[in-house]
Design a protein around this motif. Sequence first.
Motif, PDB file in Angstrom:
ATOM      1  N   VAL A  11       0.827  -1.202   0.000  1.00  0.00           N
ATOM      2  CA  VAL A  11       0.000   0.000   0.000  1.00  0.00           C
ATOM      3  C   VAL A  11       0.863   1.254   0.000  1.00  0.00           C
ATOM      4  O   VAL A  11       0.587   2.202  -0.726  1.00  0.00           O
ATOM      5  CB  VAL A  11      -0.951   0.022   1.218  1.00  0.00           C
ATOM      6  N   MET A  12       1.913   1.271   0.798  1.00  0.00           N
ATOM      7  CA  MET A  12       2.720   2.477   0.996  1.00  0.00           C
ATOM      8  C   MET A  12       4.191   2.074   1.011  1.00  0.00           C
ATOM      9  O   MET A  12       4.550   1.070   1.625  1.00  0.00           O
ATOM     10  CB  MET A  12       2.322   3.115   2.332  1.00  0.00           C
ATOM     11  N   TYR A  36       4.730  -0.974   3.396  1.00  0.00           N
ATOM     12  CA  TYR A  36       3.642  -1.338   4.299  1.00  0.00           C
ATOM     13  C   TYR A  36       2.608  -2.114   3.490  1.00  0.00           C
ATOM     14  O   TYR A  36       2.309  -1.758   2.358  1.00  0.00           O
ATOM     15  CB  TYR A  36       2.969  -0.090   4.873  1.00  0.00           C
ATOM     16  N   PHE A  37       2.060  -3.151   4.103  1.00  0.00           N
ATOM     17  CA  PHE A  37       1.099  -4.015   3.424  1.00  0.00           C
ATOM     18  C   PHE A  37      -0.316  -3.771   3.928  1.00  0.00           C
ATOM     19  O   PHE A  37      -0.521  -3.352   5.067  1.00  0.00           O
ATOM     20  CB  PHE A  37       1.477  -5.485   3.641  1.00  0.00           C
ATOM     21  N   ASP A  38      -1.283  -4.077   3.086  1.00  0.00           N
ATOM     22  CA  ASP A  38      -2.690  -3.923   3.412  1.00  0.00           C
ATOM     23  C   ASP A  38      -3.108  -5.047   4.348  1.00  0.00           C
ATOM     24  O   ASP A  38      -3.678  -6.045   3.925  1.00  0.00           O
ATOM     25  CB  ASP A  38      -3.514  -3.954   2.119  1.00  0.00           C
ATOM     26  N   THR A  39      -2.776  -4.877   5.614  1.00  0.00           N
ATOM     27  CA  THR A  39      -3.045  -5.928   6.604  1.00  0.00           C
ATOM     28  C   THR A  39      -3.775  -5.402   7.822  1.00  0.00           C
ATOM     29  O   THR A  39      -3.865  -6.095   8.825  1.00  0.00           O
ATOM     30  CB  THR A  39      -1.725  -6.579   7.080  1.00  0.00           C
ATOM     31  N   THR A  55      -2.168  -3.413  13.418  1.00  0.00           N
ATOM     32  CA  THR A  55      -1.802  -4.677  12.773  1.00  0.00           C
ATOM     33  C   THR A  55      -1.195  -4.496  11.390  1.00  0.00           C
ATOM     34  O   THR A  55      -0.955  -5.470  10.697  1.00  0.00           O
ATOM     35  CB  THR A  55      -3.018  -5.621  12.659  1.00  0.00           C
ATOM     36  N   VAL A  56      -0.951  -3.270  10.971  1.00  0.00           N
ATOM     37  CA  VAL A  56      -0.278  -3.053   9.697  1.00  0.00           C
ATOM     38  C   VAL A  56       1.136  -3.629   9.799  1.00  0.00           C
ATOM     39  O   VAL A  56       1.809  -3.483  10.826  1.00  0.00           O
ATOM     40  CB  VAL A  56      -0.228  -1.549   9.345  1.00  0.00           C
ATOM     41  N   ILE A  57       1.582  -4.286   8.733  1.00  0.00           N
ATOM     42  CA  ILE A  57       2.909  -4.885   8.709  1.00  0.00           C
ATOM     43  C   ILE A  57       3.810  -4.064   7.798  1.00  0.00           C
ATOM     44  O   ILE A  57       3.453  -3.769   6.657  1.00  0.00           O
ATOM     45  CB  ILE A  57       2.846  -6.340   8.220  1.00  0.00           C
ATOM     46  N   GLU A  58       4.971  -3.712   8.326  1.00  0.00           N
ATOM     47  CA  GLU A  58       5.996  -3.016   7.550  1.00  0.00           C
ATOM     48  C   GLU A  58       7.183  -3.950   7.375  1.00  0.00           C
ATOM     49  O   GLU A  58       7.598  -4.628   8.310  1.00  0.00           O
ATOM     50  CB  GLU A  58       6.465  -1.751   8.267  1.00  0.00           C
TER      51      GLU A  58
END
Length: 179
Positions: free
Chosen positions: A117-118, A130-133, A139-142
């Motif tokens: 996502v970013m 960063y992933f759409d999680t 709970t966003v995962i980088e």
Amino acid sequence: MSRFFGQIRQAGYVVPDIEAAMDYWSRVLGVGPFFYNDRVPIRNYRYRGEAYEPHNSVALANSGPLQIELIQCRNDVPSMYRDFTRAGNTGLQHVAYWTESYDADLARLTAQGFVPVMSGEVGERGRFIYFDTEFHPGTVIELSEVAGPKGEMFRLIREAAETWDGSDPVRPFPDLSKL
């Protein structure tokens, strides 16, 4: 330890007032020293496929092996941080895993269905994504590359925390070009 990613190395908090947050973490919780950059130089920043120029202030400190990141958005550029605060949230926004094999780990994660996502870069070999999680706040995962000077800076921050006596709780970021 995550069986997918390894150790969580960083907890990232989006805050409305970074100076107050650094004061609280260092004075009340005893975490520090914080290394602070009022305007992190992010290159090649993208959010949902579009390029933007964010102005984010960031402070980093360690509590043992876990790095604490405080983030304040200083402009209204689209980001996962802005999405988080617009949803009425404050506090823990992401957890980060560090890698020296960024390309291989990114390929593995996208093959597993993780959707970027970013993303951007801080210094040489300091990419992040960063992933759409986000299914609930925090709970966003980088995935953060630490193969270059950024990894050296993170080591210096961790070592400063190991012997910190409470003095000089806010310090400038080390210059990545000199690491």
